[in-house]
Design an enzyme around this catalytic site. Sequence first.
Site, PDB file in Angstrom:
ATOM      1  N   HIS A 140      50.070  87.806  14.483  1.00  0.00           N
ATOM      2  CA  HIS A 140      49.479  86.577  13.949  1.00  0.00           C
ATOM      3  C   HIS A 140      48.885  86.769  12.553  1.00  0.00           C
ATOM      4  CE1 HIS A 140      49.676  85.550  18.232  1.00  0.00           C
ATOM      5  NE2 HIS A 140      49.537  84.287  17.905  1.00  0.00           N
ATOM      6  N   HIS A 250      58.434  78.411  22.467  1.00  0.00           N
ATOM      7  CA  HIS A 250      57.007  78.117  22.395  1.00  0.00           C
ATOM      8  C   HIS A 250      56.790  76.865  21.547  1.00  0.00           C
ATOM      9  CE1 HIS A 250      52.780  78.649  21.097  1.00  0.00           C
ATOM     10  NE2 HIS A 250      52.628  79.302  22.232  1.00  0.00           N
ATOM     11  N   GLU A 302      54.173  78.479  27.643  1.00  0.00           N
ATOM     12  CA  GLU A 302      53.835  77.330  26.789  1.00  0.00           C
ATOM     13  C   GLU A 302      55.071  76.790  26.082  1.00  0.00           C
ATOM     14  OE1 GLU A 302      50.731  78.808  24.259  1.00  0.00           O
ATOM     15  OE2 GLU A 302      49.291  78.967  25.893  1.00  0.00           O
ATOM     16  N   GLU A 318      50.270  70.974  25.680  1.00  0.00           N
ATOM     17  CA  GLU A 318      49.102  71.600  25.048  1.00  0.00           C
ATOM     18  C   GLU A 318      48.541  70.738  23.928  1.00  0.00           C
ATOM     19  OE1 GLU A 318      47.683  75.766  22.905  1.00  0.00           O
ATOM     20  OE2 GLU A 318      49.796  75.447  23.349  1.00  0.00           O
ATOM     21  N   CYS A 320      47.164  71.641  21.099  1.00  0.00           N
ATOM     22  CA  CYS A 320      47.660  72.063  19.784  1.00  0.00           C
ATOM     23  C   CYS A 320      49.057  71.528  19.516  1.00  0.00           C
ATOM     24  CB  CYS A 320      47.667  73.587  19.688  1.00  0.00           C
ATOM     25  SG  CYS A 320      46.067  74.325  19.334  1.00  0.00           S
ATOM     26  N   CYS A 394      42.290  77.979  20.156  1.00  0.00           N
ATOM     27  CA  CYS A 394      43.061  77.275  19.133  1.00  0.00           C
ATOM     28  C   CYS A 394      42.888  75.768  19.191  1.00  0.00           C
ATOM     29  CB  CYS A 394      44.537  77.631  19.257  1.00  0.00           C
ATOM     30  SG  CYS A 394      45.214  77.429  20.923  1.00  0.00           S
ATOM     31  N   CYS A 395      42.665  75.213  20.394  1.00  0.00           N
ATOM     32  CA  CYS A 395      42.714  73.761  20.558  1.00  0.00           C
ATOM     33  C   CYS A 395      41.498  73.012  20.005  1.00  0.00           C
ATOM     34  CB  CYS A 395      42.949  73.412  22.018  1.00  0.00           C
ATOM     35  SG  CYS A 395      44.583  73.917  22.626  1.00  0.00           S
TER      36      CYS A 395
END
Length: 632
Positions: A140, A250, A302, A318, A320, A394-395
């Site tokens: 990442h 994803h 995901e 999700e 995000c 993250c959300c």
Amino acid sequence: MDGPVLPSPGALSAHRPPPDTGVRVTGGLFGRWLDVNRAGSIPLALHHLETSGALGNLRIAAGLESGSFRGPVYADSDVHKMLESAAWQLQHTDHDTELSTFLDEGARLLARAQEDDGYLDSHYQVAEPERRYARLVDSHELYCAGHLLQAAVAVHRTTGGTELLTVARRLADHLCAVFLDDPGPGLDGHPEAETALVELYRVTGDERYLALATRLVERRGHGLVGRHKHGTRHRLDHLPVRSAPSVTGHVVRALYLEAGAVDVAVETGDKELLAASAARWTDMAATRTALTGGLGSRQVGEVFGERYELPPDLAYNETCASAASIQWSWRLLLATGEGRYADLLERTLYNAFAAARSADGRTYYKGNPLQRRPDHAEAVGDPRCRDEWFYSACCPPSVTRLVASLPHYATTTADDTLFLHLYAPMRIACTLPTGQVALRVETEYPWDGTVRITVEDAPGGDWTLALRVPPWSARTRLDGEPVTPDAQGRLLLRHAWRAGDEVVLDLDMTPRLTAAHPRIDALRGSVAVERGPLVYCFEQADQPAGTDVDELALPAGAELRVTHVSDLPGVGRTVRIEAGAETVRAPHRDGLPYLSPDTPLERRPATATAVPYFQWDNRGDGAMRVWVPVTY
């Protein structure tokens, strides 16, 4: 008032955010969301940046504290997204000391943590300095860098500040030095840097950033990400972006890549690349999108799942992913001018995205299913109620940054036409080729379909006001007269407008039953309730005693009755819908949940009450469903 996406003057873009625009939300649901963002969500998120260790990690990297790294490898991105959130939110207030201080201190902290060569990622600086770019499939590193670049762009556009932009440019220069030339160390397993680099190019004019974004997009699909347990499809490395027929793998990764691909396409004039992304959007909308606009059929991995695999109970959808879907649809709208992108954007915004955050703005869902049974907690060991923060957080900041930038998505221009895509109480001021335009929009949308638009300032000569008519509005009126939108779902009103002129748009808010495509096996024989842009759900809290949500069924011709509620405890303003329904019960044959087709069922009349899906789970944990069986 600027926003996250501003194509350069030479870009291949049919629409543009209005130049010198000022969009001020003055009330309504959007106003509530913005107020909740500032009063509840953002302060709580800043608190969790401290308690989670996200800010502490950067202080350790900066030499200001000692200790060990805490959190996931991408913890820096939480800080970056909150910096972006704070920057956009500042546009809605004349002065906010807390947010301004956070931006200033955040920029100084990141500048101090940054390495001499421009590298900045606290996990690898603190925990694994020897593994810089050594495992891009999961590191990442470019993902975090991308969010920092977007934060710097937001701060620069809203405040004019350059300190964080300087950090971002040094990091981007470092990325160019490492990744722009062959052979390079590979590709990050999580796209995000692509779209961020393009936006940094738009701010600075440095063509190296656009060149790197282009390279990252073009190198996808050539096995450069690295091996992963979920395979190359999950990491979007199975086919080149130009030839992949559909979105896969994803969800968030895929949608961030698509946003970057569209940005690259419009800035380089690449119509082939743009068409490839648009074709995947079309396939996704038709075969992989929940009624709420949610995306992601499977929580494991995901991922999207197969075409028409859209289970209501097991879908991940999700948060995000909903935010990323809005970002992709918006870029395609700007690039092509096609109304269908605004239609999906609105559906996603009011339903899948809005349902993620509680009414008070303090808790969130990561996954947003369309059904929850009463014994869900017993079955999975976790009620999956909303929470304030997550280990993988993250959300929450994805919600705060998009809500803070909401006015950006309301309007666009093309030549001397001003397009209204989202309806909310607001004031709009922008510059058209003919001169300055100012409008006042008054509406109670999405609770009511009447939208009143008053011209407060207009230049001399003709110009066009374009109003979006959503596809669900079966009977639309303008100033009391029936009208039919054009092929793009718009009313084009061209006049020599003068101050004081007014138009009233009436959208058809008649509630409706919706059936699923027959290829969606999980929803065959079921219907859902919709009204305007809102998808509805049946929540146990609204049903009379003795009526079990899981036993509800609706007649195919059920009468739907609307009730306006000014203040539902825990929820706020809403519109309820009641329907004559029935409950259906059956015995268990041989102790098993299976019957012969001719087994008589116990049917009892019932009144079923539905509320907007985005308002569910604000009155305690309980069963909920969007889709219910239909009886004939």
